[in-house]
Design a protein around this motif. Structure first.
Motif, short mmCIF file in Angstrom:
data_model
loop_
_atom_site.label_atom_id
_atom_site.label_comp_id
_atom_site.label_asym_id
_atom_site.label_seq_id
_atom_site.Cartn_x
_atom_site.Cartn_y
_atom_site.Cartn_z
N ILE A 34 0.88 -1.17 0.00
CA ILE A 34 0.00 0.00 0.00
C ILE A 34 0.91 1.22 0.00
O ILE A 34 1.72 1.39 0.91
N SER A 35 0.85 2.03 -1.03
CA SER A 35 1.75 3.18 -1.01
C SER A 35 1.03 4.39 -0.44
O SER A 35 -0.19 4.52 -0.51
N ALA A 36 1.84 5.26 0.16
CA ALA A 36 1.29 6.43 0.84
C ALA A 36 2.02 7.67 0.39
O ALA A 36 3.19 7.61 0.02
N ASP A 37 1.31 8.81 0.46
CA ASP A 37 1.89 10.05 -0.06
C ASP A 37 2.69 10.83 0.98
O ASP A 37 3.70 11.42 0.68
N ASP A 38 2.17 10.84 2.19
CA ASP A 38 2.90 11.58 3.23
C ASP A 38 2.73 10.85 4.57
O ASP A 38 2.06 9.81 4.64
N LEU A 39 3.32 11.43 5.57
CA LEU A 39 3.36 10.79 6.89
C LEU A 39 1.95 10.53 7.43
O LEU A 39 1.65 9.45 7.95
N ASP A 40 1.11 11.54 7.30
CA ASP A 40 -0.26 11.44 7.78
C ASP A 40 -1.02 10.30 7.10
O ASP A 40 -1.61 9.44 7.75
#
Ligand code: ADP
Ligand code: MG
Length: 398
Positions: free
Chosen positions: A379-385
Motif C-alpha cells: 500500500i503506497s502512501a503520499d505523506d506521513l499522515d
C-alpha cells in the motif's frame, strides 16, 4: 550491555570491593565441588539471569510453593539439591516479564550474617550531567516501590568529575546510610573505588541492592547489577568477553551485527525508518491515529541494500507485528536502495502482514517504480499522515 551478578562482583573485587567468596557453576556436579570450596556453614544458591527480583521470583515448572531464585542452604547436600531443582528451569521475576528466563548458571556463594540491607547505585544523572550515587537505608527491596512510597528516603549525591569522590561526598553517603565505626571506614574505601570502576569501565549503571552491614559491623556487596554503555564497548575488550548472548533478544543481537538501531516496543505495528527524529515522529503519529508501534528499526544514513533487507527481516520476525510501516525520507539514504532492500527481503522471507510504504526525497521516483514493478502487495502512501492512517486502518481491519 548487561552482565551477570557474579561477573559484576568479580570486576568489583578486582577494584578492592568487599564481596563474598563464590563460584559460578553450570551443573549439579559442579555445585558440589563449588560448595566444598566455601567455608560454610551457610551457603547461598543464586540464579544468574539478567534480571533482578530473583529472590522473590518463582520457577514456572515448580509451582507457587517452591522456593525462589535465591536460596539459602545449610549444607553441601542442600546446595546440590537446590542446584538440581533450579538449573534448566524458568524463573519469572518482576523484571523478566511473564515469559521468564531460563536459569543456566548458578552462583554458589558464601552466606553472610546480615544486620542491615542498604541500597546503593551509581548512574549518570542527566539533570546535573554528572555521575551520581543514589543511596537509601531501604535496601534489599524494590527501589521503585521505595521511590513511590517514601521518596525522602532516597538520597542522591552527584560527583564532581574534577575532584572525584571527596571526603565530603563520603560523609554525605555514610550519613545517608547511617553508617558509623568500621562500616563508615569501609564506606570511605568503597565509594571511591566504585566510582573509579564505574568511570574506568564506562558503566551506565552499577546497582548494589543490597549493600549490607554484617553482624560483625563490616560492609559487603551482596548483589551487583552492572550495565555498560554500548557506545564505549569498543575500548573494553575485557568487558565484551563477559557478554552472554543467551540472555539477549535475538533480534537485538542480529540488529547489532548490522549496526542497526532496533528497539522493541509493545504494540503491533513494525516501523522501518531512517533517523531518530523520523522514528519518533512516526511513532507519535501512529499513536495519534490510535495504534501502537511494535518496534522501530532505524537504518540510518548510509545503509546498502543488504542492510535494509536485514532490517526488514528483523521487523517481520517479531510475532507481534501485524502490519509494517516503512517511512523513509531520502537524504543521504536513497529511496531506490530502500525499495530494493525491502523487495529483496520480502522475496526471501515472504510477507504475511500489510505493508505501507511512504518514500520521499532522493530518488523517490525510482524507488516507487521498483516497488510498483515488484508485484508485491504494497500500500503506497503520499505523506506521513496518509501513511499512518493507512497502516492503522490495515491492522485494525476496517
Ligand atoms: P535479587 O535482587 O535478584 O532478588 P539478591 O542478590 O539481592 O537478588 O538476593 C536477594 C536476597 O537474598 C538479598 O536481599 C539477601 O537478603 C539474600 N542474600 C543474597 N545473597 C546472600 C548471601 N550471600 N548471604 C546471605 N543472604 C543473601
Ligand atoms: Mg538484589
Amino acid at each position: 550491555m548487561n552482565i551477570h551478578e557474579y561477573q559484576g562482583k568479580q570486576l568489583l573485587k578486582a577494584y578492592g570491593a568487599p564481596v563474598a567468596d563464590g563460584v559460578p557453576i553450570f551443573t549439579a556436579e559442579e555445585a558440589e565441588a563449588a560448595a566444598k570450596k566455601l567455608p560454610g556453614p551457610l551457603y547461598v544458591v543464586k540464579s544468574q539471569i539478567h534480571a533482578g527480583g530473583r529472590g522473590k521470583g518463582k520457577f514456572k515448572e515448580l509451582g507457587p510453593d517452591a522456593k525462589g531464585g535465591v536460596r539459602l542452604a545449610k549444607s553441601v547436600e542442600e546446595v546440590v539439591a537446590h542446584a538440581k531443582e533450579m538449573l534448566g528451569n524458568t524463573l519469572v521475576t518482576k523484571q523478566t516479564g511473564p515469559a521468564g528466563k531460563q536459569v543456566n548458571r548458578l552462583y554458589i556463594e558464601d552466606g553472610a550474617d546480615i544486620d542491615r540491607e542498604l541500597y546503593l547505585s551509581l548512574l549518570v544523572d542527566r539533570t546535573v550531567g554528572r555521575v551520581a550515587f543514589v543511596v537509601s537505608t531501604e535496601g534489599g527491596m524494590d527501589i521503585e516501590a521505595v521511590a513511590e512510597a517514601t521518596p525522602e528516603k532516597i538520597i542522591t549525591v552527584a560527583i564532581d568529575p574534577e575532584t572525584g569522590v571527596t571526603d565530603a561526598d563520603v560523609a554525605k553517603i555514610n550519613g545517608a546510610l547511617k553508617l558509623s565505626g568500621e562500616a563508615a571506614e569501609d564506606g570511605k574505601k568503597l565509594f571511591p573505588l566504585l566510582y573509579k570502576a564505574f568511570s574506568d569501565k564506562d558503566m551506565s549503571l552499577l546497582e548494589i541492592n543490597p549493600l549490607i552491614v554484617m553482624t560483625n559491623g563490616r560492609l559487603r556487596v551482596l548483589d551487583a547489577k552492572v550495565s555498560f554503555d554500548g557506545n564505549a564497548l569498543f575500548r573494553h575488550d575485557d568487558v565484551k568477553e563477559l557478554r552472554d548472548i543467551t540472555e539477549e533478544d535475538s533480534k537485538e543481537i542480529e540488529a547489532s551485527k548490522w549496526d542497526l538501531a532496533y528497539v522493541a516496543l509493545d504494540g503491533n505495528i513494525g516501523c522501518m525508518v531512517n533517523g531518530a527524529g523520523l522514528a519518533m515522529a512516526t511513532m507519535d503519529i501512529i499513536k495519534l491515529y490510535g495504534a501502537e508501534p511494535a518496534n522501530f528499526c532505524d537504518v540510518g544514513g548510509g545503509a546498502g541494500k543488504e542492510k535494509v533487507a536485514a532490517a526488514f527481516k528483523i521487523i517481520t520476525a517479531d510475532p507481534r507485528v501485524e502490519g509494517i510501516l516503512v517511512n523513509i525520507f531520502g537524504g543521504i539514504m536513497k529511496c531506490d536502495v530502500i525499495a530494493e532492500g525491502v523487495v529483496a527481503a520480502v522475496k526471501e522471507v515472504g510477507l504475511k502482514v500489510p505493508l505501507v510504504v511512504r518514500l520521499e526525497g532522493t530518488n523517490v521516483e525510482l524507488g516507487k517504480k521498483i516497488i510498483n514493478e515488484s508485484g508485491l502487495n504494497v500500500i503506497s502512501a503520499d505523506d506521513l499522515d496518509d501513511a499512518a492512517q493507512k497502516i492503522v486502518k490495515a491492522v485494525k481491519g476496517n
